[in-house]
Design an enzyme around this catalytic site. Sequence first.
Site, PDB file in Angstrom:
ATOM      1  N   SER A 185       0.814  -1.229   0.000  1.00  0.00           N
ATOM      2  CA  SER A 185       0.000   0.000   0.000  1.00  0.00           C
ATOM      3  C   SER A 185       0.841   1.270   0.000  1.00  0.00           C
ATOM      4  O   SER A 185       0.390   2.322   0.444  1.00  0.00           O
ATOM      5  CB  SER A 185      -0.958   0.014   1.211  1.00  0.00           C
ATOM      6  OG  SER A 185      -1.795  -1.114   1.199  1.00  0.00           O
ATOM      7  N   ARG A 186       2.086   1.148  -0.440  1.00  0.00           N
ATOM      8  CA  ARG A 186       3.010   2.284  -0.502  1.00  0.00           C
ATOM      9  C   ARG A 186       3.365   2.850   0.875  1.00  0.00           C
ATOM     10  O   ARG A 186       3.893   3.953   0.989  1.00  0.00           O
ATOM     11  CB  ARG A 186       2.458   3.406  -1.410  1.00  0.00           C
ATOM     12  CG  ARG A 186       3.533   4.347  -1.930  1.00  0.00           C
ATOM     13  CD  ARG A 186       2.947   5.513  -2.713  1.00  0.00           C
ATOM     14  NE  ARG A 186       3.954   6.525  -2.984  1.00  0.00           N
ATOM     15  CZ  ARG A 186       4.317   7.472  -2.122  1.00  0.00           C
ATOM     16  NH1 ARG A 186       3.761   7.516  -0.914  1.00  0.00           N
ATOM     17  NH2 ARG A 186       5.246   8.347  -2.435  1.00  0.00           N
TER      18      ARG A 186
END
Length: 209
Positions: A185-186
Site C-alpha cells: 500500500s506504498r
Amino acid sequence: MRVDYRAGELDVGDLAPTWHEQLVRWLEHAREAGLPEPNAMVLATSDDEYRVTTRTVLAKDVDERGVTFFTNYTSEKSHQLRQTRQASLTFPWYALQRQATGIGPVELLGSEETAEYWRTRPRTSQLGAWASPQSATVRDRTALEDLYATTEARFADQEEIPAPPHWGGWRVRPTHVEFWQGRTSRLHDRLRFRFDDRSGGWVVERLAP
C-alpha cells in the site's frame, strides 16, 4: 509496471546500534541472497554549477568513518568531489525490495590506505588504472587497447606494480543514512540515522513514505 512490496518490514527495534553496522548487515543479506555486485552503489556528485552526475561504483569498505570507494583522481567524479566536497550514495537492492542512502562530506584517503587496497587488486585491474585516462575522450576502442598494451609492456619486468599517483580512494562520511524497506500500500518503512550537531550524537527517525 507496479509491484506490491511484501518482502519484509523494518522497525526501530530491528536496527543495529549504528548506521554502519546496519549497512554492513544489509550488505551481508544482499550477498547471502546471491545478488550480483551487492556492494554496488549509485554515487551522485555535482559541480560548482549544480550539475549533478550519477554513476555506479563499488563500495570497498564500510566502518564508523564512512563508505570508501576507489577511482582515478582525474575522473569527472573526482573533479566534482574536489569542487563541492559533498556526495550522496544509494545501495539499490531491488530483489530485496530495499535500499540504503547516505549523504555527507567526502575526504581523500591517505596513501597507506590506498596502497593497502591496491595490493589486493588483480594485476589486470592495476594495469587498467595506469592505462586509462578516465573520463577523457579517446579516439576509439583500439586506442584504449593500445594504451593498455603499452602499459603492460612498461611493467612487464615488474612483479609488483605501484599505485599510480593519479589513483586512490575517497571516503563519504555520511551525516544522514536512510534505510528503506518496501511495504504494501506504498506505506514503506523509512528509518534514518541522522547526526545531531547539538548533541554530538546520532538520532534515529522514522520518515513518512
